[in-house]
Motif scaffolding. Sequence first.
Motif, mmCIF file in Angstrom:
data_model
loop_
_atom_site.group_PDB
_atom_site.id
_atom_site.type_symbol
_atom_site.label_atom_id
_atom_site.label_comp_id
_atom_site.label_asym_id
_atom_site.label_seq_id
_atom_site.Cartn_x
_atom_site.Cartn_y
_atom_site.Cartn_z
ATOM 1 N N UNK A 139 30.265 41.171 38.715
ATOM 2 C CA UNK A 139 28.957 41.289 39.332
ATOM 3 C C UNK A 139 29.007 41.214 40.849
ATOM 4 N N UNK A 140 30.008 40.561 41.405
ATOM 5 C CA UNK A 140 30.104 40.427 42.854
ATOM 6 C C UNK A 140 31.560 40.216 43.252
ATOM 7 N N UNK A 141 31.781 40.122 44.557
ATOM 8 C CA UNK A 141 33.147 39.985 45.066
ATOM 9 C C UNK A 141 33.810 38.713 44.561
ATOM 10 N N UNK A 142 33.056 37.637 44.504
ATOM 11 C CA UNK A 142 33.615 36.373 44.035
ATOM 12 C C UNK A 142 34.154 36.504 42.607
ATOM 13 N N UNK A 143 33.400 37.217 41.751
ATOM 14 C CA UNK A 143 33.855 37.393 40.369
ATOM 15 C C UNK A 143 35.037 38.348 40.295
ATOM 16 N N UNK A 144 35.034 39.374 41.141
ATOM 17 C CA UNK A 144 36.180 40.289 41.197
ATOM 18 C C UNK A 144 37.454 39.500 41.462
ATOM 19 N N UNK A 145 37.387 38.601 42.428
ATOM 20 C CA UNK A 145 38.568 37.832 42.826
ATOM 21 C C UNK A 145 38.960 36.816 41.756
#
Length: 352
Positions: A139-145
Amino acid sequence: SSDVCSSDLKTAVIVNSAEVFPGDIERNPDFVLPAESIRQAIRKAAGPESTFIDVTALAQALLGDSIAANIFILGYAWQKGYLPLGEASLLRAIELNGESVPMNLSAFLWGRRAAHDLRSVESVVESLQLPSEVRSKSRDLEEIISRRFAFLTDYQDKAYAQRYLDRVNQIMKLEALHAPGAQDLSEAVARYLFKLMAAKDYYEVARLYTDGAFQRQLDETFEGNLRLELHLAPNLPSLQRKTDFGGSRKITFGPWMFKVLRLLAKFKGVRNSWLDVFRFDHDRVVERRLLSEYENLLTEFCDTLSRDNYLTAVALARLPEKIRGFGHIKARHIAAVDLERERLLSEFRQPA
């Protein structure tokens, strides 16, 4: 509903919105199916009331076979009153056809249910599917990482995943300094540094087949006792069989191969060490070269990134997206990326 649909009929369009890619995707990996423009063209020609449903996905989930989509959509159309035929006549036709009669009768009924209350049918499908992070997009960059950090921990170990995280955090701080509010560079690095660090080598193929996720997908999709065969193209001289176009011909292995894969997966810790018997394999050498060049590029970003060359940096960071496929196909993509990297590096170092 009544046995015979109303005779007061009008033209109606029900479209199976499942996306099936044509052969162009083999020649052009960036091919995008123009699904929305196709929808708009259908609506323009047939009217705004055209119905779009991914019938293939519903049939696969509910009945275990995508071919049931044909009768599913027939049931949907009948329930909506679009067919001037009696239900008994249609069901008798299914029986006389004699092909997968129980499944097709069930598909017809599910289609009728979907026409009456599509959301309830979709809820049934959701309840049948086992929860899986793989299905959902970040959903967002934090979750991607965070998801990639977890994956790399399983892929190798926590130290290897921390190496990834340190690099991404470094770029995030750099981007905040030179392009406040932007995330394009950080997201590109988060995605494509991971791609290069998670190369699908022998150890990874073995892990993915034996860590339980593959078996869960099988259990969700099929019923009964299955006999599995693997079609592999090992890049080992004693097992290689070349095709006429230069690739490796695949060899069929029986269920016993899963025991070999479980054993191989346990040796992932020796990856790229002097104990790694595959470290001199051509593909592994190329993969290490690509990762090293990418990390060197990130180091250069830290030294010379500016507002003037920011967009070029994003383009450079996204280059691994174009490396796809295996064997000679992957080699062709790598050669093209190498040329584009040199051009972009020149622009990055001497921005207009």
